[in-house]
Design a protein around this motif. Sequence first.
Motif, PDB file in Angstrom:
ATOM      1  N   ASP A  52       0.832  -1.200   0.000  1.00  0.00           N
ATOM      2  CA  ASP A  52       0.000   0.000   0.000  1.00  0.00           C
ATOM      3  C   ASP A  52       0.871   1.255   0.000  1.00  0.00           C
ATOM      4  OD1 ASP A  52      -1.995   1.927   0.304  1.00  0.00           O
ATOM      5  OD2 ASP A  52      -3.179   0.618   1.609  1.00  0.00           O
ATOM      6  N   LYS A  53       0.665   2.099  -0.994  1.00  0.00           N
ATOM      7  CA  LYS A  53       1.458   3.328  -1.133  1.00  0.00           C
ATOM      8  C   LYS A  53       1.074   4.397  -0.109  1.00  0.00           C
ATOM      9  CE  LYS A  53       2.228   2.357  -6.015  1.00  0.00           C
ATOM     10  NZ  LYS A  53       2.022   2.762  -7.416  1.00  0.00           N
ATOM     11  N   ILE A  54       0.092   4.099   0.726  1.00  0.00           N
ATOM     12  CA  ILE A  54      -0.308   5.027   1.778  1.00  0.00           C
ATOM     13  C   ILE A  54       0.847   5.311   2.733  1.00  0.00           C
ATOM     14  CG2 ILE A  54      -1.122   3.285   3.435  1.00  0.00           C
ATOM     15  CD1 ILE A  54      -2.984   6.532   2.610  1.00  0.00           C
ATOM     16  N   LEU A  55       1.820   4.403   2.813  1.00  0.00           N
ATOM     17  CA  LEU A  55       2.940   4.576   3.738  1.00  0.00           C
ATOM     18  C   LEU A  55       4.070   5.432   3.171  1.00  0.00           C
ATOM     19  CD1 LEU A  55       3.246   1.014   5.340  1.00  0.00           C
ATOM     20  CD2 LEU A  55       2.233   3.081   6.320  1.00  0.00           C
TER      21      LEU A  55
ATOM     22  N   ASN B 153       3.010   7.363  -3.556  1.00  0.00           N
ATOM     23  CA  ASN B 153       3.369   6.905  -4.907  1.00  0.00           C
ATOM     24  C   ASN B 153       4.328   5.713  -4.932  1.00  0.00           C
ATOM     25  OD1 ASN B 153       5.729   8.128  -4.061  1.00  0.00           O
ATOM     26  ND2 ASN B 153       5.821   9.635  -5.706  1.00  0.00           N
ATOM     27  N   ILE B 154       4.629   5.125  -3.778  1.00  0.00           N
ATOM     28  CA  ILE B 154       5.538   3.985  -3.739  1.00  0.00           C
ATOM     29  C   ILE B 154       5.241   3.173  -2.479  1.00  0.00           C
ATOM     30  CG2 ILE B 154       7.394   5.215  -2.514  1.00  0.00           C
ATOM     31  CD1 ILE B 154       9.412   3.686  -4.269  1.00  0.00           C
ATOM     32  N   SER B 155       5.399   1.866  -2.576  1.00  0.00           N
ATOM     33  CA  SER B 155       5.191   0.996  -1.420  1.00  0.00           C
ATOM     34  C   SER B 155       6.457   0.202  -1.143  1.00  0.00           C
ATOM     35  CB  SER B 155       4.031   0.025  -1.695  1.00  0.00           C
ATOM     36  OG  SER B 155       4.424  -0.959  -2.649  1.00  0.00           O
ATOM     37  N   CYS B 156       6.454  -0.521  -0.036  1.00  0.00           N
ATOM     38  CA  CYS B 156       7.570  -1.435   0.240  1.00  0.00           C
ATOM     39  C   CYS B 156       7.725  -2.421  -0.917  1.00  0.00           C
ATOM     40  CB  CYS B 156       7.333  -2.212   1.524  1.00  0.00           C
ATOM     41  SG  CYS B 156       6.947  -1.221   2.979  1.00  0.00           S
ATOM     42  N   GLY B 157       6.580  -2.901  -1.420  1.00  0.00           N
ATOM     43  CA  GLY B 157       6.598  -3.902  -2.468  1.00  0.00           C
ATOM     44  C   GLY B 157       7.117  -3.421  -3.796  1.00  0.00           C
TER      45      GLY B 157
ATOM     46  N   GLY C 216       7.636  11.914  11.418  1.00  0.00           N
ATOM     47  CA  GLY C 216       6.798  11.532  10.289  1.00  0.00           C
ATOM     48  C   GLY C 216       5.935  10.319  10.571  1.00  0.00           C
ATOM     49  N   TRP C 217       6.344   9.466  11.491  1.00  0.00           N
ATOM     50  CA  TRP C 217       5.628   8.216  11.750  1.00  0.00           C
ATOM     51  C   TRP C 217       4.207   8.430  12.265  1.00  0.00           C
ATOM     52  CZ3 TRP C 217      10.746   6.536  14.330  1.00  0.00           C
ATOM     53  CH2 TRP C 217      11.622   6.016  13.352  1.00  0.00           C
ATOM     54  N   PRO C 218       3.948   9.362  13.200  1.00  0.00           N
ATOM     55  CA  PRO C 218       2.553   9.567  13.632  1.00  0.00           C
ATOM     56  C   PRO C 218       1.638  10.023  12.503  1.00  0.00           C
ATOM     57  CG  PRO C 218       4.088  10.518  15.223  1.00  0.00           C
ATOM     58  CD  PRO C 218       4.892  10.151  14.017  1.00  0.00           C
ATOM     59  N   ILE C 219       2.175  10.764  11.538  1.00  0.00           N
ATOM     60  CA  ILE C 219       1.363  11.206  10.407  1.00  0.00           C
ATOM     61  C   ILE C 219       0.942  10.008   9.563  1.00  0.00           C
ATOM     62  CG2 ILE C 219       1.350  12.633   8.318  1.00  0.00           C
ATOM     63  CD1 ILE C 219       3.451  14.413   9.713  1.00  0.00           C
ATOM     64  N   LEU C 220       1.873   9.092   9.325  1.00  0.00           N
ATOM     65  CA  LEU C 220       1.549   7.890   8.557  1.00  0.00           C
ATOM     66  C   LEU C 220       0.554   7.008   9.309  1.00  0.00           C
ATOM     67  CD1 LEU C 220       5.140   7.019   7.275  1.00  0.00           C
ATOM     68  CD2 LEU C 220       3.241   7.918   5.915  1.00  0.00           C
TER      69      LEU C 220
ATOM     70  N   LEU D  95      -5.393   2.889  -3.367  1.00  0.00           N
ATOM     71  CA  LEU D  95      -4.294   3.292  -4.255  1.00  0.00           C
ATOM     72  C   LEU D  95      -3.885   2.113  -5.137  1.00  0.00           C
ATOM     73  CD1 LEU D  95      -2.218   5.302  -1.619  1.00  0.00           C
ATOM     74  CD2 LEU D  95      -3.392   6.259  -3.619  1.00  0.00           C
ATOM     75  N   PRO D  96      -3.320   2.384  -6.304  1.00  0.00           N
ATOM     76  CA  PRO D  96      -2.925   1.277  -7.208  1.00  0.00           C
ATOM     77  C   PRO D  96      -1.834   0.412  -6.600  1.00  0.00           C
ATOM     78  CG  PRO D  96      -2.096   3.374  -8.025  1.00  0.00           C
ATOM     79  CD  PRO D  96      -3.030   3.707  -6.896  1.00  0.00           C
TER      80      PRO D  96
END
Length: 410
Positions: free
Chosen positions: A21-24, A29-33, A158-162, A407-408
């Motif tokens: 999930d690119k939400i992170l 626009n990018i994910s771990c995967g 940044g972590w609490p925002i995510l 997200l895609p």
Amino acid sequence: MDDFLPFDPAQARLGQLLFYDKILSGNRNISCGTCHHHDFAGADGLSLGIGEGGEAVGPKRTAGLGDARIRKRIPRNAPALWNLGHRDIRVLFHDGRLEISEIFGNGFDSPAEEWLPQGLSSILAAQALFPMTAQFEMAGNPSENDVTGAVHDRIDKGWPILAQRVRGIPDYGRLFVAAFDHVAQPEDVTIVEIANALAAFIGREWQSFDSPYDAYLAGTPLPDAAERGRQLFFGEAGCARCHSGPLFTDQGFHATGLPAFGPGRTRAFDPIPRDVGRMGATDALEDAYKFRTPSLRNVALTAPYGHNGAYPDLATMIRHMADPQATARAWRPEMAHLPDVPWLAEGDFAIREDAREMQRQMGALDLERIVLSDGDVADIEAFLHALTGESARDRPLGRPDRVPSGLPVD
């Protein structure tokens, strides 16, 4: 298996969604995967990755367009994820900047120091947090989003925002309540639960101990070439001095003289685009140009090789480890798998023009020359192929078709 940390299946299923999930990412626009994709055995098939702002995955990934295009290549090769949930894992990243330690009172010595949150289930969970804070990996450039702006103030901000983004999605809220006993409502979800879910997924998804070598340990002979390679590997070729134990790594750090290129992982005072490896984490001169010994489990699936992906195949990597001076001299830029980025091309190989820096790097070598015939190289390569798990290409969960954010999915 008892060799692995116990990860909860429900948390792993949740982690699978978060992983893709690119939400992170700061700009969504990018994910771990994206850089650790199932189609590429948990890696990306590139020497140096294309991070946030890029498009597509694997060797077809491009550097993006317009204002969203990348500003820098990722300085190091995307490491594969095999067996990171093993109980023996104590240090992660190419330079080892994350270690199990009580120096900061939170269980880890990490770039977040005392600001790393409490409650992380493992070193794998701690590792999952740092790509989210990295500008060119997932966070994005200053002024582009609130995550990267917060990270530039302090790494943990940044972590609490995510976490707020994630728990605000109803499907995620329900999944966290179901997967974590202590989460009574979505508002209880923090970055710690997100990291622990990611660790549960990675730790369960990428376990691999069903290779021909494992069958050999149980009494089934290896094919002739692989058996000759095994004897060389553990014998006169000396590979097992560093690639030892069930994971085929001593988790130590060694200077192997890989050909340098790319933007380097520079420190604030570095005048040139170099990567000093372990020294960047410890500031100890004796650690200059040393990098963590990679595991060789499923190594045949995760080309290119080296901390910067300098070598495109196992044979050339084996030859380098046997005779780094000669192989590094013979190396050519076209051996690196770098997607075309015209606005960065001038700097891609600039470090190689610095004769003194090249001399420093080769002068730090830990390796001694070993004479291997072409047949020896082929046999060692056959043995490394025997470390590929029979089920390595068939993972338990795989890539999801959709994620709760909508997200895609790459």
